[in-house]
Design a protein around this motif. Structure first.
Motif, mmCIF file in Angstrom:
data_model
loop_
_atom_site.group_PDB
_atom_site.id
_atom_site.type_symbol
_atom_site.label_atom_id
_atom_site.label_comp_id
_atom_site.label_asym_id
_atom_site.label_seq_id
_atom_site.Cartn_x
_atom_site.Cartn_y
_atom_site.Cartn_z
ATOM 1 N N ARG A 46 48.302 25.291 -0.417
ATOM 2 C CA ARG A 46 47.424 25.237 -1.584
ATOM 3 C C ARG A 46 47.099 26.651 -2.078
ATOM 4 N NH1 ARG A 46 46.784 20.008 -3.665
ATOM 5 N NH2 ARG A 46 46.796 18.529 -1.944
ATOM 6 N N PRO A 47 46.714 26.784 -3.339
ATOM 7 C CA PRO A 47 46.304 28.097 -3.842
ATOM 8 C C PRO A 47 45.142 28.660 -3.024
ATOM 9 C CG PRO A 47 46.628 26.559 -5.651
ATOM 10 C CD PRO A 47 46.695 25.753 -4.398
ATOM 11 N N VAL A 48 45.208 29.944 -2.717
ATOM 12 C CA VAL A 48 44.160 30.571 -1.898
ATOM 13 C C VAL A 48 43.438 31.685 -2.651
ATOM 14 C CG1 VAL A 48 45.270 30.003 0.291
ATOM 15 C CG2 VAL A 48 45.859 32.145 -0.862
ATOM 16 N N ILE A 49 43.839 31.918 -3.900
ATOM 17 C CA ILE A 49 43.198 32.937 -4.724
ATOM 18 C C ILE A 49 42.374 32.229 -5.793
ATOM 19 C CG2 ILE A 49 43.547 34.953 -6.203
ATOM 20 C CD1 ILE A 49 46.295 35.300 -4.910
ATOM 21 N N PHE A 50 41.123 32.633 -5.935
ATOM 22 C CA PHE A 50 40.224 31.971 -6.879
ATOM 23 C C PHE A 50 39.712 32.972 -7.919
ATOM 24 C CE2 PHE A 50 40.181 29.670 -2.902
ATOM 25 C CZ PHE A 50 40.356 28.350 -3.316
ATOM 26 N N VAL A 52 41.588 29.612 -9.502
ATOM 27 C CA VAL A 52 42.990 29.209 -9.350
ATOM 28 C C VAL A 52 43.738 29.339 -10.676
ATOM 29 C CG1 VAL A 52 44.546 27.313 -8.782
ATOM 30 C CG2 VAL A 52 42.448 27.648 -7.447
ATOM 31 N N GLN A 53 44.848 30.066 -10.616
ATOM 32 C CA GLN A 53 45.771 30.176 -11.746
ATOM 33 C C GLN A 53 47.153 29.755 -11.232
ATOM 34 O OE1 GLN A 53 45.213 33.878 -14.296
ATOM 35 N NE2 GLN A 53 44.399 34.601 -12.352
ATOM 36 N N GLY A 77 46.804 37.394 -9.291
ATOM 37 C CA GLY A 77 46.043 36.255 -8.799
ATOM 38 C C GLY A 77 46.616 34.913 -9.205
ATOM 39 N N ILE A 78 47.938 34.879 -9.432
ATOM 40 C CA ILE A 78 48.585 33.654 -9.913
ATOM 41 C C ILE A 78 49.449 33.046 -8.810
ATOM 42 C CG2 ILE A 78 50.115 32.669 -11.660
ATOM 43 C CD1 ILE A 78 49.402 35.094 -13.439
ATOM 44 N N THR A 79 49.388 31.731 -8.657
ATOM 45 C CA THR A 79 50.188 31.007 -7.679
ATOM 46 C C THR A 79 51.384 30.368 -8.373
ATOM 47 O OG1 THR A 79 48.218 30.502 -6.359
ATOM 48 C CG2 THR A 79 50.179 29.151 -5.958
ATOM 49 N N GLY A 80 52.590 30.606 -7.854
ATOM 50 C CA GLY A 80 53.800 30.039 -8.437
ATOM 51 C C GLY A 80 53.924 28.554 -8.161
ATOM 52 N N LEU A 99 46.260 20.193 -11.876
ATOM 53 C CA LEU A 99 44.850 20.157 -12.253
ATOM 54 C C LEU A 99 43.989 19.831 -11.034
ATOM 55 C CD1 LEU A 99 45.154 18.290 -15.669
ATOM 56 C CD2 LEU A 99 44.416 20.665 -15.350
ATOM 57 N N LYS A 100 44.485 18.928 -10.197
ATOM 58 C CA LYS A 100 43.736 18.563 -8.992
ATOM 59 C C LYS A 100 43.713 19.700 -7.967
ATOM 60 C CE LYS A 100 44.450 13.564 -9.343
ATOM 61 N NZ LYS A 100 45.109 12.363 -8.763
ATOM 62 N N GLU A 101 44.649 20.659 -8.115
ATOM 63 C CA GLU A 101 44.605 21.835 -7.250
ATOM 64 C C GLU A 101 43.435 22.744 -7.618
ATOM 65 O OE1 GLU A 101 48.743 23.297 -5.702
ATOM 66 O OE2 GLU A 101 48.857 23.170 -7.885
ATOM 67 N N GLY A 102 42.781 22.430 -8.713
ATOM 68 C CA GLY A 102 41.644 23.227 -9.151
ATOM 69 C C GLY A 102 42.000 24.321 -10.138
ATOM 70 N N ALA A 103 43.174 24.213 -10.764
ATOM 71 C CA ALA A 103 43.616 25.257 -11.695
ATOM 72 C C ALA A 103 42.634 25.442 -12.845
ATOM 73 C CB ALA A 103 44.999 24.903 -12.246
#
Length: 224
Positions: A46-50, A52-53, A77-80, A99-103
């Motif tokens: 999951r994305p770990v940088i907030f 979330v992008q 700070g962007i997740t591929g 979207l559910k990842e919190g982007a």
């Protein structure tokens, strides 16, 4: 009654597009297997940088996660979230997952494989519209247009001609920009920053006429 007919029309269009794109997405195809593997990866890591992008797209987006390009993305700070071979239809189906990842910011870099697969531009734009309609206005959406290609380098690398042309891509991008503006979203013209004289993808920005080199990714990263 009007809303009912609008619903029926949307359902009919969904079925038409499902049938159109089904051959490359049906179970057992290379794309279906890649989607399965990549989605499992996304769920595990999951994305770990907030905040979330996420950078959502196809193989060029997937390539943004590796090596030097991966560091460029991480520094911002962007997740591929790329899946090689994916099209606007695939992103249309998985955008809710992101979207559910919190982007809070979603970069959309999709459309190359629609053009390369010979799909109708209208179908591609209908999918793109459906993607944007699923993203709440409170979520920032940044739409990268379709990048140029270099047919000569591609032919030399793979031994056959690509379907898409830069003229066709430019025409599709005009319509894509109109769609993005209609929805009040941000538009990034990566075609112009990657193209050389004649509208072809600059040789120094590509590995094979289709996928980006580190230098190409650096030009895109400057627009993020």
């Amino acid at each position: 009654m009007r809303r009912f007919f609008e619903y029926v029309f949307k359902l009919w269009r969904w079925l038409v597009l499902w049938w159109t794109y089904r051959p490359i997405y049906k179970r057992g195809t290379p794309l279906a297997e890649n989607i399965k593997a990549r989605m499992a990866y996304f769920k595990r890591f999951r994305p770990v940088i907030f905040p979330v992008q996420v950078y959502v797209g196809d193989s060029n987006a997937e390539g943004f996660e590796i090596g030097t390009p991966g560091r460029m993305l991480a520094e911002r700070g962007i997740t591929g979230r790329g899946i090689g071979g994916d099209t606007t239809w695939g992103v249309r189906q998985r955008i809710r997952f992101h979207l559910k990842e919190g982007a809070q910011t979603i970069y959309l870099a999709i459309g190359t494989n629609d053009m390369g697969g010979g799909f109708d531009v209208k179908d591609m734009l209908d999918n793109y519209r459906a993607i944007l309609e699923q993203i709440p206005q409170a979520i920032r959406a940044v739409c990268m247009n379709i990048p140029p290609v270099h047919p000569d380098i591609f032919r030399r690398e793979y031994g056959y001609d690509m379907i898409q042309t830069n003229e066709g891509i430019k025409s599709a991008n005009v319509k894509l920009e109109e769609l993005v503006q209609e929805h009040g979203r941000e538009y990034r013209d990566i075609f112009s920053v990657l193209a050389c004289a004649g509208g072809k993808l600059c040789p120094e920005f590509t590995k094979d006429g289709l996928h980006f080199s580190d230098e190409g990714y650096a030009r895109i990263a400057a627009l993020l």
